[in-house]
Each structure stands twice: as structure tokens, then as C-alpha cells.
Enzyme design. Sequence first.
Site, PDB file in Angstrom:
ATOM      1  N   GLU A   1      -3.636  -7.419  -4.421  1.00 46.72           N
ATOM      2  CA  GLU A   1      -4.941  -6.795  -4.627  1.00 46.72           C
ATOM      3  C   GLU A   1      -4.816  -5.691  -5.675  1.00 46.72           C
ATOM      4  OE1 GLU A   1      -8.489  -4.903  -1.861  1.00 46.72           O
ATOM      5  OE2 GLU A   1      -6.401  -4.619  -1.258  1.00 46.72           O
TER       6      GLU A   1
ATOM      7  N   GLU B   1      -9.042  -2.657   9.453  1.00 47.70           N
ATOM      8  CA  GLU B   1      -9.781  -3.263   8.335  1.00 47.70           C
ATOM      9  C   GLU B   1      -8.958  -2.954   7.089  1.00 47.70           C
ATOM     10  OE1 GLU B   1     -11.428  -4.058   5.281  1.00 47.70           O
ATOM     11  OE2 GLU B   1     -12.820  -2.381   5.513  1.00 47.70           O
TER      12      GLU B   1
ATOM     13  N   LYS C   1      -9.279  11.372  10.509  1.00 50.60           N
ATOM     14  CA  LYS C   1      -8.516  11.906   9.378  1.00 50.60           C
ATOM     15  C   LYS C   1      -8.976  11.197   8.111  1.00 50.60           C
ATOM     16  CE  LYS C   1      -4.824  10.951   7.163  1.00 50.60           C
ATOM     17  NZ  LYS C   1      -5.185  11.462   5.802  1.00 50.60           N
TER      18      LYS C   1
ATOM     19  N   CYS D   1     -12.644  -3.365  -1.069  1.00 50.73           N
ATOM     20  CA  CYS D   1     -11.827  -4.421  -0.469  1.00 50.73           C
ATOM     21  C   CYS D   1     -12.503  -5.788  -0.516  1.00 50.73           C
ATOM     22  CB  CYS D   1     -11.456  -4.062   0.962  1.00 50.73           C
ATOM     23  SG  CYS D   1     -12.859  -3.652   2.011  1.00 50.73           S
TER      24      CYS D   1
END
Length: 477
Positions: free
Chosen positions: A383, A253, A180, A287
Site C-alpha cells: 500500500e 481496521e 490515543k 485505506c
Amino acid sequence: MADPDRRTTVLNHIDGHEVPAASGATLPLVDPATGRKHGTAARSGPEDVDAACRAAERALHGWSMTTPAHRQTALLRIADALEREAETLASAEVTDTGKPRRLFLADELPAVVDVVRYFAGAARNLPGAAAAEYTPGRTSVLRREPVGVCAQITPWNYPLMMAAWKIAPALAAGNAVVLKPSDTTPTSAALLARLAAEHLPPGVLNVVCGDRDTGRSLVTHPRVRLVAVTGSVRAGQEIAAAAAADLKRLHLELGGNAPVLVYDDADLDETAAQLSSLSFYNAGQDCTAATRILVHQRVHDAFVAAFADRVARLRPGPPDDDRADFGPLASADQLASVQGQLQRLPPHTEVVTGGAGLPRPGYFHRPTVVTGARQGDEIVQSEVFGPVVTVQPFTDEPEALRLANDVRQGLAASVWTRDHDRAMRATRALHTGIVWINTHGTTVSEMPHGGVRHSGHGSDLSLTGLLDYTQVKHVML
């Protein structure tokens, strides 16, 4: 292959066929460089997810029984097809993401092709313990077998690359996949499935487009045995909780918040030059982006001056701007998130350069450098996932390492110094899955890519990543 810009709807790929959602529902697709709708994608529901998972399960037996050489050949042919269709894939990717076409073709697509070819070879090189008589009269053998049907959920920052990172090792190990993609960037993943269908049996690779509800249906589907996701920490936590009910294996992850340690013996001009590019690649939507730069107090001010000067020269631009260093933020929501963090900056911080959007259509934001932030501030602990970098001073090596480790995430870090011993001490002390020395952000297919703590567990890339898609069986004769 048709030009994706002319397609009105991105379809699911289930059991070798392109099909709309059973309900007929769709989601809008918006070009981040213009803010205008450019198409729609299927909004899959439980019926579509069930059809994809059943197709994967039917295909699993035959695909898992193929030889590694057979799977290698299929993956190599898929890699060749990706190269041949470079321009079509670029059109799909940049329309969904707004990133510069030149950079996608020069940097990302070659990396996508390389990772597929790497796992094609790795399929024939599974490591394992030697067969031996560990007890008298009995011979033990280890088998590595596919896990089964793998659900994979990929993000919007590198749609095609993250799809390849997930699909290639799963297929190489003999699994069947239901992928997906992100609801905002599904086009290149759907094109990948169409290209792969020419070289894979029906049902081995399925793509279902949709939103969070689609993802929830996929994660909880009883035929799924492994869930792999690249996404935010919050998404990983929700998926882990949902998968726990059926004891599914997890490969997570998640987010990063990468510290960069710049010592007073580093070449400041060279370091500033490299980091000004590396921190803002893909508009900082990475990331592993170098987001928290920690600089020795003796050179802090000089570094800030050199770094900010170079950052101020960076050029955001649309996909066809050959001089653009990066494109827009991926969506209006992401732009609002970045701007919200900057608006909430405490009074003790200073925006040295940037700090605002651009007065043009689309979701562009100026590259931004913030100084004066304290360790507990939101801008340090969270973040940002945008073109924003903080610079903080440190007094000595222990403080640098303490500040670097004092966040929840632990994906990547880098150290900039001429002192080899200091660099090696840092590689041991930093609580991250990746440490770069005098560079930042480079990945290679042969080395694992994954984090610790709230950055998740499991690795993409490398033989380690391949083994994550296998399960061990002990056979005693």
C-alpha cells in the site's frame, strides 16, 4: 473556545480535566503544508495512561447504567457542538494535516456529525433474539452489555473522523473510552474531548496524546478490555500480539490496497473522470483509495490516456487554496516513503505523469500514474498510501479477479461495467469487505466499514459496528 493555532501545547484530557503529561514531556507538531513546527503535544507515559484508564473504570459503572435515551441525548448534544465549532475544528485539523480547509468543511465535518448522530439513534435500537422458552419451563433472554474500558488508537489521515468512528459507537453502547490519537495529529481529538466534556460525566471519554510507547502502555493496561485501532497492517499485528497476553478483544481496521476493475464496456471518459478524483482525494492517504486500476486490455491504452490527462490537471495546494484538489503528505517520513517506492520502480514500469515532489515548502507530491507494473512488484503488493496509482491490463474476467485478489489486504474494491451479471459475480468473488459498483469510496453511517485478511476484522459504522462494542449475556428464568 480558543483558537488552536495559538495554543503552544495540546494537552491530555483525563477525568474531565485538561492536563499535561506527568513528566512534562512533549512532542513537536509540524504543519505539513509548510514543514514548520506549529506547536507541541503532551507525550504521555505509563503514569498518564494509568490515570486515564483508572478514570475510565471509575466512570464506567455510572455510564453503563444510564438508559439508551440518556446516552442518545448526550451524543446528539456533542454532534450539535461539533457543528457549532466547525471553524475551530477546521483550523485544528488543517494545521495538523495540511489538507484543504474547504474540503474538510464540505466533506469530512458533515460526515463526522452524521456518524455521531447515527450512533445516538442506534443506542436505542440494539438488535437481539426474541425471548422464548427454548426448553420447557425456562425462559431465555439475551442481554447486550458494554465491554468495559475501551482503548482506541486512531490514525493521522482523518484525525477527527476516525476519532468519531471509534468514540461514538463505544459511548452509545455504554463503554468508557481512552483514545490515543496519532502523535502528529492530536489537536482535533483533544478539541472533541473538550467539547464532549460538557455533556459527559468525567472519565467517560479520555484522550492521551503521545507516541508508540504511549500506545503500547495503553494496549497492555490491565483495565482495558477491548482494543480498537485504525492503522497499518504492521501496527495491527503488533497490537494483536500485545493484546493477546491478556485476552483483550480486538477491533482492527488496517491497511487497504484497493483494486478497481474497469471492463471494456464501461464509459471510459466518465470512469476516468471519477477515478481521477477518487484515487487522489486526501493525497491518496486513504485505506480505501482506488490505488490499483485493472483495465481490460482492449481499452487499456485509451483509459490510460484519458486518466493521465485528468490526473495531470489535479492541483495540490495548501489549506487555504480554494482550488486545491488535495494537500500535502502528512509528514516528511510519509513523503520519503512514497518517493522511496517510486525510486525503486523496476525498469519495466513507466511513470506516465507525476512522479516527483513539488519545489515548494511542505510535503507536497505530484499526482502520479504508473503503468507496466507486474503483479509481484512492490508498487502493486504494498500500500503506497500516497498520490500514486498503478494501471495494469487484464485479458478476461477470471484474470481480473485473480489480480484483484492477489494481495494480502482485503478492505475495498470497485467494479466498473454496464453488465449487471458480471458486476454481481464480482461482488461474490472479490475478497474484500466492501465492493462498490460504478462508484468508489463512498461511506454511509448505516453500512459497515471493515475488511478481511490483512485488512483486519471488525467493522466501523452501522449496527454491526455498535455490536462490536457489546458483549452478550444469556439470562435464563
